[in-house]
Design an enzyme around this catalytic site. Structure first.
Site, PDB file in Angstrom:
ATOM      1  N   GLU A  83       0.923  -1.058  -0.061  1.00 49.19           N
ATOM      2  CA  GLU A  83      -0.141  -0.038   0.076  1.00 49.19           C
ATOM      3  C   GLU A  83       1.015   1.025  -0.203  1.00 49.19           C
ATOM      4  OE1 GLU A  83      -3.256   2.071   2.915  1.00 49.19           O
ATOM      5  OE2 GLU A  83      -3.431  -0.133   2.810  1.00 49.19           O
ATOM      6  N   ASP A 126       0.308   5.602   0.603  1.00 48.35           N
ATOM      7  CA  ASP A 126      -0.829   6.326   1.039  1.00 48.35           C
ATOM      8  C   ASP A 126      -0.526   7.801   0.961  1.00 48.35           C
ATOM      9  OD1 ASP A 126      -2.603   4.007   1.887  1.00 48.35           O
ATOM     10  OD2 ASP A 126      -1.429   4.179   3.792  1.00 48.35           O
ATOM     11  N   GLU A 158      -2.618  10.770   2.856  1.00 52.44           N
ATOM     12  CA  GLU A 158      -3.828  10.906   3.913  1.00 52.44           C
ATOM     13  C   GLU A 158      -3.761  12.438   4.274  1.00 52.44           C
ATOM     14  OE1 GLU A 158      -4.865   6.790   5.971  1.00 52.44           O
ATOM     15  OE2 GLU A 158      -3.053   7.798   6.799  1.00 52.44           O
ATOM     16  N   GLN A 189      -0.170  13.070   5.617  1.00 57.49           N
ATOM     17  CA  GLN A 189       0.649  12.034   6.135  1.00 57.49           C
ATOM     18  C   GLN A 189       0.830  10.949   4.727  1.00 57.49           C
ATOM     19  OE1 GLN A 189       0.042  10.111  10.047  1.00 57.49           O
ATOM     20  NE2 GLN A 189      -0.869   8.166   9.056  1.00 57.49           N
ATOM     21  N   ASN A 222       2.393   6.923   3.938  1.00 59.76           N
ATOM     22  CA  ASN A 222       2.740   5.777   4.476  1.00 59.76           C
ATOM     23  C   ASN A 222       3.032   4.699   3.166  1.00 59.76           C
ATOM     24  OD1 ASN A 222       3.497   4.042   6.192  1.00 59.76           O
ATOM     25  ND2 ASN A 222       1.500   3.991   7.123  1.00 59.76           N
ATOM     26  N   ASP A 245     -10.613  10.088  15.997  1.00 62.63           N
ATOM     27  CA  ASP A 245      -9.791   9.528  17.338  1.00 62.63           C
ATOM     28  C   ASP A 245      -8.404   9.767  17.293  1.00 62.63           C
ATOM     29  OD1 ASP A 245      -9.812   7.821  15.025  1.00 62.63           O
ATOM     30  OD2 ASP A 245      -9.673   6.008  16.094  1.00 62.63           O
ATOM     31  N   TRP A 246      -7.800  10.170  16.005  1.00 65.05           N
ATOM     32  CA  TRP A 246      -6.400  10.270  15.854  1.00 65.05           C
ATOM     33  C   TRP A 246      -5.960  11.471  15.029  1.00 65.05           C
ATOM     34  CZ3 TRP A 246      -3.890   9.789  10.936  1.00 65.05           C
ATOM     35  CH2 TRP A 246      -4.815   9.213   9.937  1.00 65.05           C
ATOM     36  N   GLY A 258      -3.683  14.576  17.531  1.00 62.14           N
ATOM     37  CA  GLY A 258      -3.603  13.089  18.147  1.00 62.14           C
ATOM     38  C   GLY A 258      -5.020  12.967  18.516  1.00 62.14           C
TER      39      GLY A 258
END
Length: 292
Positions: free
Chosen positions: A103, A105, A107, A120, A122, A196-197, A201
């Site tokens: 994958e 990413d 984001e 972000q 990844n 939630d993140w 954070g």
């Protein structure tokens, strides 16, 4: 220092289609020809060249390519959620299937009004990720469309913003690091709630009174080795791996040229916010791929 211009060499190579457009290469801006919804189709609206993805308190949504791709370049223009986008994530990514998937990413992490978006990136190989980097951007990604691209061959992966590299992930299999080069991947896009993140954070939650949250996608361009649904996958993968056949396997694209190295250093110096390679709290030892 001003933002460096995009590499003329890279752009020129990306448009050398007279010999690259073979049977299993594709380039097209028509959403319905290339893509299909895989999640909440009622939240996806296509009009002309634009596709709007909507997140509300009922659902997010997502689309995926009908075909899979192994090596090449995939690009899309995106205009991100305007205003208070805290808790939301808009994603543009490539992914294979299964637990041991590969994958790549992008984001885009929403934020409060007036605060900057973070992007972000990844890389997953053989099901293992945890290779996050976060960058700020040198423009407002909600004010206009900008181009986000993956360039991928058997030697290196580039994440590009307006054809400027913000991240390079090199093949270090000789050091025991898995590299995504065996799994064909679908190209996907989505908008979803990750409060939630995603924002500071998880401290800042999604304000549903500001919904619906809409990100707009357009001008899809794929110049990559295509495995159509009807393909013999073993034969198609062998075709995609022939080094001399496609433009992305040219020796000059195994590493960055001088101009693109300069661009990448500029981005790292001015806009790199987080690098997993330097996170000693998460990793007691430096990940192998981070070693020079």
């Amino acid at each position: 220092m001003e933002r460096p211009s995009a590499s003329l060499e890279f752009i020129a190579l990306a448009h050398l289609l007279s010999w690259a457009l073979l049977l299993n290469s594709a380039i097209c801006a028509n959403f319905s020809e290339l893509f299909q919804p895989y999640w909440a189709p009622d939240h996806i609206v296509t009009q002309g060249d634009l596709t709007a993805l909507t997140l509300d308190n009922v659902s997010g949504c997502g689309f995926e390519s009908k075909s899979k791709y192994l090596f090449g370049k995939a690009s899309v223009e995106i205009k991100l959620v305007e205003g208070d986008s805290a808790g939301t994530v808009t994603a543009f990514y490539m992914s294979s299937d299964g637990d041991y998937h590969d994958e790549l990413d992008f984001e885009f992490l929403g934020n409060l009004s007036g605060e900057p978006y973070l992007v972000q990136t990844n890389v997953y190989a053989n099901g293992t990720g945890n290779r996050e980097q976060r960058h700020s951007l040198w423009f407002d990604p909600t004010a206009d469309f900008h181009t986000y691209s993956f360039f991928w061959n058997s030697h290196t992966i580039l994440f590009l913003v307006d054809n400027i590299p913000i991240r390079m992930f090199q093949n270090k299999e000789k050091n025991g690091v898995a590299y995504p080069r065996n799994e064909a991947m679908r190209i996907r896009g989505s908008v979803w709630n990750a409060d939630d993140w995603a924002t500071q954070g998880g401290r800042i939650k999604t304000n549903w009174s500001h919904s619906p949250f809409v990100s707009k996608f357009g001008s899809f361009e794929i110049n990559a080795c295509e495995l159509s649904p009807e393909s013999n996958e073993v034969e198609a993968k062998a075709n995609c791996g022939r080094l001399s056949r496609f433009w992305w396997n040219r020796p000059s694209l195994r590493k960055l040229n001088k101009h693109m190295r300069h661009q990448l250093r500029w981005v790292q110096a001015r806009h790199l916010i987080y690098d997993y390679c330097k996170d000693t709290g998460r990793f007691s030892e430096v990940p192998r791929e981070c070693a020079s």
